[in-house]
Structures are given as structure tokens and as C-alpha cells.
Design a protein around this motif. Structure first.
Motif, mmCIF file in Angstrom:
data_model
loop_
_atom_site.group_PDB
_atom_site.id
_atom_site.type_symbol
_atom_site.label_atom_id
_atom_site.label_comp_id
_atom_site.label_asym_id
_atom_site.label_seq_id
_atom_site.Cartn_x
_atom_site.Cartn_y
_atom_site.Cartn_z
ATOM 1 N N TRP A 188 1.225 -21.633 0.566
ATOM 2 C CA TRP A 188 1.656 -20.692 -0.471
ATOM 3 C C TRP A 188 1.497 -19.258 0.009
ATOM 4 O O TRP A 188 2.411 -18.446 -0.144
ATOM 5 N N GLU A 189 0.368 -18.934 0.593
ATOM 6 C CA GLU A 189 0.143 -17.578 1.076
ATOM 7 C C GLU A 189 1.121 -17.216 2.193
ATOM 8 O O GLU A 189 1.554 -16.080 2.309
ATOM 9 N N GLY A 190 1.454 -18.198 3.023
ATOM 10 C CA GLY A 190 2.440 -17.950 4.074
ATOM 11 C C GLY A 190 3.805 -17.622 3.502
ATOM 12 O O GLY A 190 4.499 -16.714 3.981
ATOM 13 N N PHE A 191 4.195 -18.352 2.465
ATOM 14 C CA PHE A 191 5.480 -18.103 1.806
ATOM 15 C C PHE A 191 5.491 -16.732 1.141
ATOM 16 O O PHE A 191 6.458 -15.967 1.267
ATOM 17 N N VAL A 192 4.396 -16.385 0.445
ATOM 18 C CA VAL A 192 4.306 -15.089 -0.233
ATOM 19 C C VAL A 192 4.316 -13.949 0.785
ATOM 20 O O VAL A 192 4.944 -12.907 0.556
ATOM 21 N N HIS A 193 3.648 -14.141 1.912
ATOM 22 C CA HIS A 193 3.629 -13.122 2.963
ATOM 23 C C HIS A 193 5.047 -12.781 3.406
ATOM 24 O O HIS A 193 5.393 -11.603 3.566
ATOM 25 N N PHE A 194 5.872 -13.792 3.568
ATOM 26 C CA PHE A 194 7.253 -13.578 3.995
ATOM 27 C C PHE A 194 8.076 -12.895 2.910
ATOM 28 O O PHE A 194 8.769 -11.900 3.176
ATOM 29 N N LEU A 195 8.001 -13.401 1.689
ATOM 30 C CA LEU A 195 8.827 -12.858 0.610
ATOM 31 C C LEU A 195 8.445 -11.413 0.301
ATOM 32 O O LEU A 195 9.311 -10.533 0.191
ATOM 33 N N ARG A 196 7.164 -11.147 0.191
ATOM 34 C CA ARG A 196 6.713 -9.787 -0.107
ATOM 35 C C ARG A 196 7.019 -8.847 1.070
ATOM 36 O O ARG A 196 7.470 -7.717 0.868
ATOM 37 N N GLY A 197 6.801 -9.319 2.278
ATOM 38 C CA GLY A 197 7.012 -8.479 3.450
ATOM 39 C C GLY A 197 8.451 -8.041 3.618
ATOM 40 O O GLY A 197 8.722 -6.868 3.938
ATOM 41 N N GLN A 198 9.407 -8.952 3.397
ATOM 42 C CA GLN A 198 10.794 -8.547 3.572
ATOM 43 C C GLN A 198 11.240 -7.602 2.464
ATOM 44 O O GLN A 198 12.061 -6.704 2.700
ATOM 45 N N LEU A 199 10.678 -7.741 1.272
ATOM 46 C CA LEU A 199 11.002 -6.791 0.208
ATOM 47 C C LEU A 199 10.419 -5.411 0.512
ATOM 48 O O LEU A 199 11.038 -4.379 0.196
ATOM 49 N N GLU A 200 9.258 -5.367 1.146
ATOM 50 C CA GLU A 200 8.689 -4.084 1.550
ATOM 51 C C GLU A 200 9.585 -3.402 2.581
ATOM 52 O O GLU A 200 9.786 -2.178 2.541
ATOM 53 N N LEU A 201 10.142 -4.181 3.508
ATOM 54 C CA LEU A 201 11.062 -3.614 4.489
ATOM 55 C C LEU A 201 12.321 -3.083 3.813
ATOM 56 O O LEU A 201 12.818 -2.008 4.146
ATOM 57 N N GLN A 202 12.837 -3.848 2.845
ATOM 58 C CA GLN A 202 14.034 -3.400 2.145
ATOM 59 C C GLN A 202 13.754 -2.147 1.324
ATOM 60 O O GLN A 202 14.606 -1.256 1.215
#
Length: 233
Positions: free
Chosen positions: A101-115
Motif C-alpha cells: 500500500w505504501e509503495g502504491f501511495v508513494h507512486f501516486l502522490r509522487g507523480q502528482l507532486e511532479l505534475q
């Protein structure tokens, strides 16, 4: 700024001469100046800017820009292939996190931060109207590893069984639009909505609300992204 110009840097080709010659120092400085200006303008305003906008920001004539980059797509290629690779790296980092779960959240949150930090990146990832095959290929690298992240979390029982992989990029599109609309008034508003969305994705002890529609197929997802219209906000 004044136009630095772009003096002729390569002598005419002769028989047996290499196809390309190194740029003279002044021409290479102009090239770097144009790339930096394009990076800043794309980040702030998105991909809809013109070559004139980039030239003005760089302080050079538009002819100088066209000599170095005959098409805007070439600038997009040069700048965003690396940025798209950052999304891939986020997914790879997510797979190294032991908790699915934390791995999935890391990806989703991280790409939104880049956007949130780069308006042009969001447009590149969603719209089919910009970039060449090279950028498209870089973007396509994201899907397999993102699906792997999603599947790992779902198989671990932490993502609802009725959520499909195609739901995730749709969430990204929705929150990406929120990033644009609140960029000036409340730049962290997307973080609040992301927390609500994550609660909806995660398996809860109680039974979740049944989802009212079928998930998109991959073909429908592709059509939805193709129909997305970019524009300044």
C-alpha cells in the motif's frame, strides 16, 4: 533582453565530411539558453506556448530558435523524456517499499507532486497532441510498472477488488485538473482530495459502497486521454 543571434556555425558540407559538426561555443550557448527558456515556459504555462514565447523568454530571435529546433516537438522531446523517466523511477521506488500500500501511495502522490510543479509534464502525460514517437515511447514505459504496483497492492488485499488499473490514471487526470484550477488560490488542495480518494481505494474493515459503473477498458482510457483538451488556466 537583446537577441544574441546565431551566427553560421558550420561550414558547407563537402564530400566525405561528417554529417554533423560540433557547434561553436556561441551557438552551443544559444542552444542551452533556448532549452532553459523552454523548460521554464513549459513548466509555468504548459505546452501551448509558441516558439515566439520561448524566443522572447530566452532573449533571442525566433529565427535562432527555429535554426536549433525546427519543430516545437523537438524541444518537447529534449526536455520531457527525462521528466517522464522520473515517473518511471517513482514507480520503481514504490516496488522497493515493502508495504504494498505504501509503495502504491508513494507512486501516486509522487507523480502528482511532479505534475503540480510542472504544468507541461501533466499535459504531456495525458494529451496525445504533443511530442514525437520518442516521447510517446518514454511515456509508455510508465504503464507496465504502474500496473505492477497496483496489482501487487490489490493482491495483498489492500486495494478494493472491484477497482481496476484503468481507474488509477483517471484519478490522476481528475486530480491533475484540480492542481491547475487551484494552483494560485490553494496549491495544496489536491493533497486533501488525494487523501479522500485513497480512503476510497483502500480496503476497509466494513463493506465499501458498491461502485455504480464498470471500469474503463484500456481502449476507453486511451480514447479519454485523446479527447482531453489542453489549455491555459
Amino acid at each position: 533582453m537583446t537577441d544574441l543571434g546565431d551566427p553560421a556555425t558550420e561550414p558547407p558540407a563537402t564530400a566525405g565530411a561528417p554529417a554533423e559538426r560540433p557547434l561553436r561555443a556561441d551557438a552551443e550557448r544559444n542552444r542551452r539558453r533556448i532549452l532553459q527558456a523552454a523548460r521554464e515556459v513549459f513548466t509555468e504555462q504548459g505546452l501551448g506556448v509558441t516558439m515566439d514565447d520561448i524566443a522572447k523568454h530566452a532573449g533571442v530571435g525566433v529565427g535562432t530558435v527555429y535554426r536549433r529546433f525546427p519543430e516545437k516537438g523537438e524541444l518537447i522531446d529534449a526536455l520531457f523524456e527525462e521528466r517522464v523517466s522520473e515517473i518511471v523511477a517513482l514507480a520503481e521506488e514504490g516496488l522497493t517499499i515493502e508495504d504494498p500500500w505504501e509503495g502504491f501511495v508513494h507512486f501516486l502522490r509522487g507523480q502528482l507532486e511532479l505534475q503540480a510543479a510542472d504544468r507541461g509534464l501533466k499535459e504531456l502525460l495525458i494529451s496525445h497532441g504533443h511530442g514525437s514517437n520518442r516521447v510517446t515511447a518514454a511515456r509508455s514505459r510508465i504503464a507496465p510498472i504502474a500496473i505492477q504496483l497496483f496489482t501487487r497492492a490489490q493482491q495483498a488485499g489492500v486495494i478494493r477488488a472491484d477497482v481496476a488499473p484503468t481507474d488509477v490514471p483517471m484519478i490522476g487526470m481528475t486530480l491533475g485538473s484540480l492542481v491547475d484550477y487551484t494552483r494560485e488560490s490553494h496549491p495544496d488542495a489536491w493533497r486533501r482530495l488525494l487523501a479522500i480518494v485513497l480512503d476510497g481505494l483502500r480496503v476497509q474493515p466494513e463493506v465499501g459502497t458498491p461502485l455504480p459503473a464498470e471500469p474503463l477498458t484500456f481502449e476507453q482510457l486511451d480514447q479519454s486521454m485523446a479527447c482531453w483538451k489542453s489549455g491555459r488556466r
